[in-house]
Design an enzyme around this catalytic site. Sequence first.
Site, PDB file in Angstrom:
ATOM      1  N   GLY A  44      11.173  -2.013   3.652  1.00  0.00           N
ATOM      2  CA  GLY A  44      11.194  -3.161   4.546  1.00  0.00           C
ATOM      3  C   GLY A  44      10.433  -4.301   3.894  1.00  0.00           C
ATOM      4  O   GLY A  44       9.507  -4.065   3.115  1.00  0.00           O
ATOM      5  N   GLN A  49       5.845 -12.087   3.675  1.00  0.00           N
ATOM      6  CA  GLN A  49       5.359 -11.362   2.487  1.00  0.00           C
ATOM      7  C   GLN A  49       5.802 -12.006   1.178  1.00  0.00           C
ATOM      8  O   GLN A  49       5.322 -11.639   0.111  1.00  0.00           O
ATOM      9  CB  GLN A  49       5.828  -9.900   2.527  1.00  0.00           C
ATOM     10  CG  GLN A  49       5.217  -9.113   3.679  1.00  0.00           C
ATOM     11  CD  GLN A  49       5.670  -7.673   3.652  1.00  0.00           C
ATOM     12  OE1 GLN A  49       6.742  -7.346   4.161  1.00  0.00           O
ATOM     13  NE2 GLN A  49       4.882  -6.809   3.039  1.00  0.00           N
ATOM     14  N   CYS A 101       2.265  -0.506   3.149  1.00  0.00           N
ATOM     15  CA  CYS A 101       2.786  -1.867   3.210  1.00  0.00           C
ATOM     16  C   CYS A 101       2.703  -2.481   1.819  1.00  0.00           C
ATOM     17  O   CYS A 101       1.679  -2.343   1.154  1.00  0.00           O
ATOM     18  CB  CYS A 101       1.950  -2.677   4.205  1.00  0.00           C
ATOM     19  SG  CYS A 101       2.484  -4.386   4.356  1.00  0.00           S
ATOM     20  N   LEU A 102       3.763  -3.161   1.412  1.00  0.00           N
ATOM     21  CA  LEU A 102       3.775  -3.762   0.065  1.00  0.00           C
ATOM     22  C   LEU A 102       2.674  -4.811  -0.097  1.00  0.00           C
ATOM     23  O   LEU A 102       2.241  -5.085  -1.210  1.00  0.00           O
ATOM     24  CB  LEU A 102       5.144  -4.388  -0.229  1.00  0.00           C
ATOM     25  CG  LEU A 102       6.320  -3.405  -0.341  1.00  0.00           C
ATOM     26  CD1 LEU A 102       7.626  -4.165  -0.544  1.00  0.00           C
ATOM     27  CD2 LEU A 102       6.105  -2.402  -1.471  1.00  0.00           C
ATOM     28  N   HIS A 143       7.222  -2.125  12.246  1.00  0.00           N
ATOM     29  CA  HIS A 143       6.300  -2.566  11.186  1.00  0.00           C
ATOM     30  C   HIS A 143       6.684  -3.964  10.686  1.00  0.00           C
ATOM     31  O   HIS A 143       5.822  -4.841  10.554  1.00  0.00           O
ATOM     32  CB  HIS A 143       6.329  -1.548  10.033  1.00  0.00           C
ATOM     33  CG  HIS A 143       5.443  -1.911   8.878  1.00  0.00           C
ATOM     34  ND1 HIS A 143       4.367  -1.146   8.487  1.00  0.00           N
ATOM     35  CD2 HIS A 143       5.492  -2.952   8.014  1.00  0.00           C
ATOM     36  CE1 HIS A 143       3.781  -1.725   7.435  1.00  0.00           C
ATOM     37  NE2 HIS A 143       4.452  -2.806   7.125  1.00  0.00           N
ATOM     38  N   GLU A 144       7.967  -4.192  10.436  1.00  0.00           N
ATOM     39  CA  GLU A 144       8.412  -5.502   9.928  1.00  0.00           C
ATOM     40  C   GLU A 144       8.307  -6.573  11.005  1.00  0.00           C
ATOM     41  O   GLU A 144       7.952  -7.716  10.720  1.00  0.00           O
ATOM     42  CB  GLU A 144       9.846  -5.418   9.390  1.00  0.00           C
ATOM     43  CG  GLU A 144      10.022  -4.458   8.213  1.00  0.00           C
ATOM     44  CD  GLU A 144       8.984  -4.639   7.135  1.00  0.00           C
ATOM     45  OE1 GLU A 144       8.607  -5.791   6.823  1.00  0.00           O
ATOM     46  OE2 GLU A 144       8.512  -3.619   6.593  1.00  0.00           O
ATOM     47  N   HIS A 147       4.983  -8.020  11.151  1.00  0.00           N
ATOM     48  CA  HIS A 147       4.725  -9.012  10.106  1.00  0.00           C
ATOM     49  C   HIS A 147       5.053 -10.431  10.573  1.00  0.00           C
ATOM     50  O   HIS A 147       4.296 -11.358  10.291  1.00  0.00           O
ATOM     51  CB  HIS A 147       5.550  -8.713   8.849  1.00  0.00           C
ATOM     52  CG  HIS A 147       4.882  -7.757   7.900  1.00  0.00           C
ATOM     53  ND1 HIS A 147       3.661  -8.017   7.327  1.00  0.00           N
ATOM     54  CD2 HIS A 147       5.277  -6.562   7.406  1.00  0.00           C
ATOM     55  CE1 HIS A 147       3.333  -7.000   6.517  1.00  0.00           C
ATOM     56  NE2 HIS A 147       4.297  -6.098   6.562  1.00  0.00           N
TER      57      HIS A 147
HETATM   58 NI    NI Z   1       4.362  -4.259   5.564  1.00  0.00          NI
END
Ligand code: NI
Length: 189
Positions: A44, A49, A101-102, A143-144, A147
Amino acid sequence: MIYPIVMYGDPVLRQRATDVEPGTDLKQLIDDMFETMHAAQGIGLAAPQIGKSIRLFVVDGTGLEKDDDEAEEGMEDFKKAFINPEMLDELGTPWAFEEGCLSIPNIREKILRKETIRIRYYNENWELKEEEYDGMKARIIQHEYDHIEGKLFIDYLTSLKKRMLKGKLTDISRGAVKTEYRILAPLKK
Ligand code: NI
């Protein structure tokens, strides 16, 4: 085009992202987001991000299919873009799963999320959709979605746990973290 991924500590990750003007051509940006996410082995990626505070995220769980995990079944068509999404409902029993998470590399923590969601969004062709998801798909979307609301998975941790992670998080903000993808760290000198 592969974007560098914005690291924890950047204010863009804490903003509530704004709606995209309906009809805007997002094809290139969505392609780039998929490319960026795949290059980083993510499932995701939300626009903040990559430094863009707009309500857009992409998911791709198709690679999880082979993992043979019950929660990860039915992922073969789970590659989508969500534009201007609106979470309509979150229901069911919260269940725990270790998330990462990235934007917060090398930290994984068990997070409780409700089982089922209902979400309304536009797809990449600006078609309005209203859908229900559960299990791992719901979790990835939750989760996304967080963000674009300026929320991160570590916000759900206890204050003790947060204190324990403080040093690691500061290192991430400084860019002192090892990743297989290009990063943009807010406190990097
Ligand atoms: Ni994330």
